[in-house]
Design a protein around this motif. Structure first.
Motif, PDB file in Angstrom:
ATOM      1  N   VAL A   1       2.137  12.224   5.105  1.00  0.00           N
ATOM      2  CA  VAL A   1       1.675  12.164   3.718  1.00  0.00           C
ATOM      3  C   VAL A   1       2.823  12.614   2.831  1.00  0.00           C
ATOM      4  O   VAL A   1       3.500  13.607   3.127  1.00  0.00           O
ATOM      5  CB  VAL A   1       0.441  13.072   3.491  1.00  0.00           C
ATOM      6  N   CYS A   2       3.064  11.912   1.727  1.00  0.00           N
ATOM      7  CA  CYS A   2       4.113  12.283   0.773  1.00  0.00           C
ATOM      8  C   CYS A   2       3.498  13.049  -0.392  1.00  0.00           C
ATOM      9  O   CYS A   2       2.528  12.587  -1.008  1.00  0.00           O
ATOM     10  CB  CYS A   2       4.832  11.040   0.273  1.00  0.00           C
ATOM     11  N   MET A   3       4.044  14.253  -0.718  1.00  0.00           N
ATOM     12  CA  MET A   3       3.449  15.148  -1.704  1.00  0.00           C
ATOM     13  C   MET A   3       4.520  15.660  -2.674  1.00  0.00           C
ATOM     14  O   MET A   3       5.692  15.787  -2.321  1.00  0.00           O
ATOM     15  CB  MET A   3       2.777  16.343  -1.012  1.00  0.00           C
TER      16      MET A   3
ATOM     17  N   CYS B   1       4.769   6.758  -0.500  1.00  0.00           N
ATOM     18  CA  CYS B   1       5.545   6.384   0.683  1.00  0.00           C
ATOM     19  C   CYS B   1       6.645   5.397   0.310  1.00  0.00           C
ATOM     20  O   CYS B   1       6.478   4.567  -0.576  1.00  0.00           O
ATOM     21  CB  CYS B   1       4.644   5.734   1.728  1.00  0.00           C
ATOM     22  N   LEU B   2       7.746   5.517   1.019  1.00  0.00           N
ATOM     23  CA  LEU B   2       8.800   4.512   0.905  1.00  0.00           C
ATOM     24  C   LEU B   2       8.622   3.469   2.003  1.00  0.00           C
ATOM     25  O   LEU B   2       8.731   2.275   1.774  1.00  0.00           O
ATOM     26  CB  LEU B   2      10.176   5.178   0.997  1.00  0.00           C
TER      27      LEU B   2
ATOM     28  N   LEU C   1       6.193   6.988   6.792  1.00  0.00           N
ATOM     29  CA  LEU C   1       7.340   7.208   7.666  1.00  0.00           C
ATOM     30  C   LEU C   1       8.510   7.802   6.891  1.00  0.00           C
ATOM     31  O   LEU C   1       9.347   8.509   7.444  1.00  0.00           O
ATOM     32  CB  LEU C   1       7.760   5.893   8.326  1.00  0.00           C
ATOM     33  N   SER C   2       8.587   7.506   5.590  1.00  0.00           N
ATOM     34  CA  SER C   2       9.581   8.089   4.693  1.00  0.00           C
ATOM     35  C   SER C   2       8.988   8.119   3.289  1.00  0.00           C
ATOM     36  O   SER C   2       8.055   7.364   2.984  1.00  0.00           O
ATOM     37  CB  SER C   2      10.891   7.287   4.729  1.00  0.00           C
ATOM     38  N   CYS C   3       9.526   9.029   2.461  1.00  0.00           N
ATOM     39  CA  CYS C   3       8.957   9.233   1.132  1.00  0.00           C
ATOM     40  C   CYS C   3       9.919   8.812   0.036  1.00  0.00           C
ATOM     41  O   CYS C   3      11.126   8.706   0.245  1.00  0.00           O
ATOM     42  CB  CYS C   3       8.600  10.707   0.923  1.00  0.00           C
TER      43      CYS C   3
ATOM     44  N   GLY D   1       0.796  -1.230   0.000  1.00  0.00           N
ATOM     45  CA  GLY D   1       0.000   0.000   0.000  1.00  0.00           C
ATOM     46  C   GLY D   1       0.820   1.268   0.000  1.00  0.00           C
ATOM     47  O   GLY D   1       0.404   2.286  -0.509  1.00  0.00           O
ATOM     48  N   CYS D   2       2.018   1.293   0.613  1.00  0.00           N
ATOM     49  CA  CYS D   2       2.822   2.511   0.716  1.00  0.00           C
ATOM     50  C   CYS D   2       3.259   3.020  -0.653  1.00  0.00           C
ATOM     51  O   CYS D   2       3.388   4.214  -0.864  1.00  0.00           O
ATOM     52  CB  CYS D   2       4.058   2.255   1.579  1.00  0.00           C
TER      53      CYS D   2
END
Length: 273
Positions: free
Chosen positions: A77-79, A47-48, A57-59, A41-42
């Motif tokens: 959230v990664c943007m 997401c990484l 937790l990391s992008c 899902g990440c």
């Protein structure tokens, strides 16, 4: 009696052992789920690595980590770019979204605002509650703008107008009720334009001006007075010229087409008197 006691102890021991195993199994399951999230899902959200409770937790590279509040908790959230009210900072470790100053609605970095919140006005990257001397606040743009002259609606400074008030014409940063000599008003743009620019521009959007043209002067008339050419010593002579081309509304007006000058003649009696 002893057999019953031994059986009861064995039952309690088995229950405790089962509960510990179950707890250990659940812990291993949560750990496995958080780790495998990076490959399931990440990946879809940029997401990484991630967890169900904390989000990302990391992008992935070049994406920004933003903490988004949902109710009482925050999730990662990664943007691709930071939302309004935040600015992006990059570092070798991670890229993060950092909140702008409280008076900024949006900003380029922590020291440079690009738009202010209501009640503040932008000036040189700062959001001020009042504008400096010589400037006034613009509520629509939330900016400090130069204080313009009475005839000016928008200006670069007090001496250079970029838009005049309705009914006035603009020329070289100034506003006029009537355009100066050698300039003509262009009502569509409310500007004063050089007559040469209009005359020598055959495909101009503006109509070409037609200036007045007159012919040569006639000879001076005989000296006369009250329509008579005799019975006096002092009279007047006149001369005229014809209008060859009448001007358009914005063309140069016609000059004088008649002149009068005094004259002296030898007084003589009129015939029949």
């Amino acid at each position: 009696m002893q057999l019953q006691l031994i059986s009861f102890v064995l039952i309690i021991w088995n229950c405790m052992d089962y509960t510990g195993c179950q707890s250990h199994s659940s812990s291993r399951h949560r750990q496995h789920k958080a780790m495998t999230g990076a490959s399931s899902g990440c990946q879809q959200g940029g997401c990484l690595t991630c967890s169900d409770y904390n989000g990302c937790l990391s992008c992935k590279p070049r994406l920004f980590m933003h903490l988004e509040r949902i109710g009482m908790k925050q999730i990662g959230v990664c943007m691709t770019s930071c939302p309004l009210g935040f600015y992006g900072t990059r570092s070798p470790e991670r890229n993060t979204c950092t909140k702008c100053r409280s008076e900024c609605d949006s900003c380029f970095n922590k020291n440079f605002c690009t738009r202010c919140r209501a009640g503040f006005y932008l000036h040189l990257g700062k959001c001020l509650d009042s504008c400096p001397v010589g400037m006034v606040h613009n509520d629509a743009q939330r900016e400090c703008v130069p204080r313009c002259s009475a005839e000016c609606e928008l200006c670069v400074n007090s001496d250079t107008c970029t838009r005049c008030r309705p009914g006035l014409y603009q020329l070289d940063g100034s506003c006029y009720h009537i355009c100066p000599d050698d300039y003509e008003p262009i009502d569509k743009l409310m500007e004063c334009t050089s007559q040469e620019n209009i005359s020598y521009c055959p495909f101009s959007m503006f109509p070409r001006s037609v200036h007045c043209e007159v012919g040569e002067w006639s000879e001076w008339s005989p000296c006369s007075r009250s329509g008579r050419t005799c019975g006096f010593r002092r009279g007047q002579e006149t001369r005229t010229r014809q209008v060859l081309q009448y001007p358009s509304p914005f063309g140069n007006p016609c000059p004088e087409i008649s002149e009068v000058k005094d004259c002296l003649v030898k007084k003589k009696r009129c015939p029949g008197k």
